[in-house]
Design a protein around this motif. Structure first.
Motif, mmCIF file in Angstrom:
data_model
loop_
_atom_site.group_PDB
_atom_site.id
_atom_site.type_symbol
_atom_site.label_atom_id
_atom_site.label_comp_id
_atom_site.label_asym_id
_atom_site.label_seq_id
_atom_site.Cartn_x
_atom_site.Cartn_y
_atom_site.Cartn_z
ATOM 1 N N SER A 42 0.853 -1.184 0.000
ATOM 2 C CA SER A 42 0.000 0.000 0.000
ATOM 3 C C SER A 42 0.893 1.240 0.000
ATOM 4 C CB SER A 42 -0.909 0.026 1.225
ATOM 5 O OG SER A 42 -0.161 0.272 2.405
ATOM 6 N N ILE A 43 0.318 2.379 -0.368
ATOM 7 C CA ILE A 43 1.074 3.630 -0.341
ATOM 8 C C ILE A 43 1.504 3.956 1.088
ATOM 9 C CG2 ILE A 43 0.987 6.111 -0.824
ATOM 10 C CD1 ILE A 43 1.112 4.254 -3.294
ATOM 11 N N ALA A 44 0.616 3.675 2.046
ATOM 12 C CA ALA A 44 0.950 3.927 3.452
ATOM 13 C C ALA A 44 2.156 3.093 3.886
ATOM 14 C CB ALA A 44 -0.253 3.627 4.341
ATOM 15 N N THR A 45 2.199 1.828 3.438
ATOM 16 C CA THR A 45 3.331 0.956 3.777
ATOM 17 C C THR A 45 4.619 1.468 3.152
ATOM 18 O OG1 THR A 45 1.874 -0.972 3.926
ATOM 19 C CG2 THR A 45 4.217 -1.402 3.654
ATOM 20 N N ILE A 46 4.543 1.901 1.903
ATOM 21 C CA ILE A 46 5.730 2.421 1.213
ATOM 22 C C ILE A 46 6.284 3.641 1.944
ATOM 23 C CG2 ILE A 46 6.545 3.488 -0.926
ATOM 24 C CD1 ILE A 46 4.425 1.733 -2.385
ATOM 25 N N ILE A 47 5.406 4.537 2.344
ATOM 26 C CA ILE A 47 5.840 5.733 3.096
ATOM 27 C C ILE A 47 6.456 5.328 4.424
ATOM 28 C CG2 ILE A 47 4.993 7.775 4.333
ATOM 29 C CD1 ILE A 47 2.960 8.138 2.043
ATOM 30 N N GLU A 48 5.786 4.424 5.138
ATOM 31 C CA GLU A 48 6.264 3.986 6.449
ATOM 32 C C GLU A 48 7.614 3.282 6.350
ATOM 33 O OE1 GLU A 48 6.549 3.318 10.473
ATOM 34 O OE2 GLU A 48 5.182 4.654 9.389
ATOM 35 N N ASP A 49 7.855 2.600 5.241
ATOM 36 C CA ASP A 49 9.114 1.866 5.077
ATOM 37 C C ASP A 49 10.326 2.773 4.901
ATOM 38 O OD1 ASP A 49 7.877 -0.513 5.435
ATOM 39 O OD2 ASP A 49 8.036 -1.217 3.368
ATOM 40 N N PRO A 256 10.375 11.905 -1.231
ATOM 41 C CA PRO A 256 9.820 12.281 0.070
ATOM 42 C C PRO A 256 8.327 11.996 0.119
ATOM 43 C CG PRO A 256 10.248 14.242 -1.253
ATOM 44 C CD PRO A 256 10.834 13.076 -2.001
ATOM 45 N N GLN A 257 7.770 11.994 1.313
ATOM 46 C CA GLN A 257 6.381 11.583 1.524
ATOM 47 C C GLN A 257 5.387 12.336 0.643
ATOM 48 O OE1 GLN A 257 5.240 11.330 5.642
ATOM 49 N NE2 GLN A 257 3.074 11.591 5.209
ATOM 50 N N GLY A 258 5.534 13.652 0.546
ATOM 51 C CA GLY A 258 4.598 14.443 -0.249
ATOM 52 C C GLY A 258 4.595 14.050 -1.707
ATOM 53 N N GLN A 259 5.780 13.809 -2.254
ATOM 54 C CA GLN A 259 5.876 13.433 -3.665
ATOM 55 C C GLN A 259 5.375 12.009 -3.904
ATOM 56 O OE1 GLN A 259 9.599 14.308 -5.639
ATOM 57 N NE2 GLN A 259 9.911 16.149 -4.414
ATOM 58 N N ILE A 260 5.480 11.156 -2.878
ATOM 59 C CA ILE A 260 4.947 9.799 -3.016
ATOM 60 C C ILE A 260 3.434 9.855 -3.189
ATOM 61 C CG2 ILE A 260 4.609 7.569 -1.876
ATOM 62 C CD1 ILE A 260 7.295 8.038 -0.449
ATOM 63 N N ARG A 261 2.797 10.707 -2.403
ATOM 64 C CA ARG A 261 1.330 10.838 -2.499
ATOM 65 C C ARG A 261 0.914 11.495 -3.820
ATOM 66 N NH1 ARG A 261 -0.909 9.203 2.073
ATOM 67 N NH2 ARG A 261 0.214 9.373 4.054
ATOM 68 N N GLU A 262 1.727 12.409 -4.315
ATOM 69 C CA GLU A 262 1.427 13.065 -5.588
ATOM 70 C C GLU A 262 1.698 12.148 -6.772
ATOM 71 O OE1 GLU A 262 3.762 16.579 -5.665
ATOM 72 O OE2 GLU A 262 2.663 17.572 -4.048
ATOM 73 N N ASN A 263 2.707 11.281 -6.609
ATOM 74 C CA ASN A 263 3.106 10.373 -7.693
ATOM 75 C C ASN A 263 3.199 8.942 -7.148
ATOM 76 O OD1 ASN A 263 4.082 12.477 -9.894
ATOM 77 N ND2 ASN A 263 4.950 13.132 -7.948
ATOM 78 N N PRO A 264 2.086 8.345 -6.751
ATOM 79 C CA PRO A 264 2.118 7.016 -6.133
ATOM 80 C C PRO A 264 2.660 5.958 -7.089
ATOM 81 C CG PRO A 264 -0.134 7.636 -6.698
ATOM 82 C CD PRO A 264 0.705 8.850 -6.886
ATOM 83 N N PRO A 265 3.597 5.157 -6.620
ATOM 84 C CA PRO A 265 4.138 4.096 -7.473
ATOM 85 C C PRO A 265 3.161 2.930 -7.585
ATOM 86 C CG PRO A 265 5.089 3.963 -5.295
ATOM 87 C CD PRO A 265 4.264 5.217 -5.309
#
Length: 268
Positions: A42-49, A256-265
């Motif tokens: 999940s995106i949350a897991t990717i950020i947390e990792d 960084p976290q903000g860009q992950i949410r803007e550009n989710p892998p």
């Protein structure tokens, strides 16, 4: 009376047909939902990792190493590098691992890059099977030996780590070429869980203390040999997390976290 009864039957039939259709449809949807694969990542897991600290320190890694205690982003600019590879590393936890009949099953290692030119993620590597070797826990002198690995029927690999060695692994299909001028971000991921080594022996998975982390390297080219970090450079090391009996995803991302949410892998 018979005619009136028939009329009532005619009026009731559409209702019954509708009820049967709805019931069948709901049952079918329940079957489909039950069979639908559950997303592991999940995106949350990717950020947390990528958030410090590690769940536990990996055994044998000096505290002076900048990845011993927490995940971190490495090289942000591929520069001269024309190739890359995802990799992961399996360690015993710092306090040791008392489980002797537990292996770690590893599969589905993947790597993506985020394009500067169009803002899309592109798959670079994808392999069910991983390959690897057992390296000294501190990677001193690049010392390594054949790892304790077993190839499973589904294409995955199971492995152990210990006795001052980790299990350092990468995709079975080799490095991938990159356009260094177009790389905005890198993302690597893999899936792992604990399994019993020998079914005839006691299940000691509850005692297992294995940690796994994902990372990745830039390389000069597809065939360059390791030469004291002159031919390669890591672009990041993700959080060390405990491997459990359930499949889970382990990730590393350079954004960084903000860009992950803007550009989710991509996730699965």
């Amino acid at each position: 009376m018979a005619n009136k009864f028939s009329c009532r039957q005619i009026k009731v039939l559409p209702f019954l047909l509708c009820l049967i259709t709805v019931t069948f449809s709901c049952s079918f949807l329940n079957i489909v939902d039950a069979q639908s694969p559950k997303l592991i990542n999940s995106i949350a897991t990717i950020i947390e990792d990528m958030q410090p600290p590690h769940e536990e320190m990996p055994r044998g890694v000096p505290k002076s190493y900048d990845w011993a205690i927490k995940p971190r982003v490495g090289s942000k600019n591929p520069k001269k590098f024309k190739a890359m590879t995802a990799w992961g590393q399996l360690y015993e936890a710092v306090q040791g691992n008392p489980a002797t009949n537990t292996r770690v099953q590893i599969k589905n290692i993947k790597a993506y890059y985020l394009s500067k030119s169009d803002g899309k993620w592109y798959l670079l590597q994808s392999s069910t099977k991983v390959e690897g070797k057992a390296y000294k826990e501190d990677f001193s002198g690049d010392m390594n030996k054949t790892a304790d690995i077993r190839y499973e029927s589904d294409g995955s690999v199971t492995a152990k780590a210990g006795n001052s060695y980790n299990f350092h692994f990468w995709p079975a299909n080799g490095r991938a070429t990159i356009n260094s001028d177009d790389v905005r971000g890198m993302f690597t991921t893999v899936q792992a869980r604990l399994i019993i080594d020998n079914p005839k022996k006691d299940d000691d998975r509850s005692q297992a203390r294995y940690l796994l982390s994902m990372g990745g390297d830039y390389w000069l080219d597809l065939d360059a040999k390791w030469d004291n970090w002159t031919t390669n450079e890591d672009f990041g090391i993700g959080k060390f997390k405990y491997v459990t009996t359930e499949w889970q995803a382990f990730n590393m991302i350079t954004l960084p976290q903000g860009q992950i949410r803007e550009n989710p892998p991509p996730i699965e």
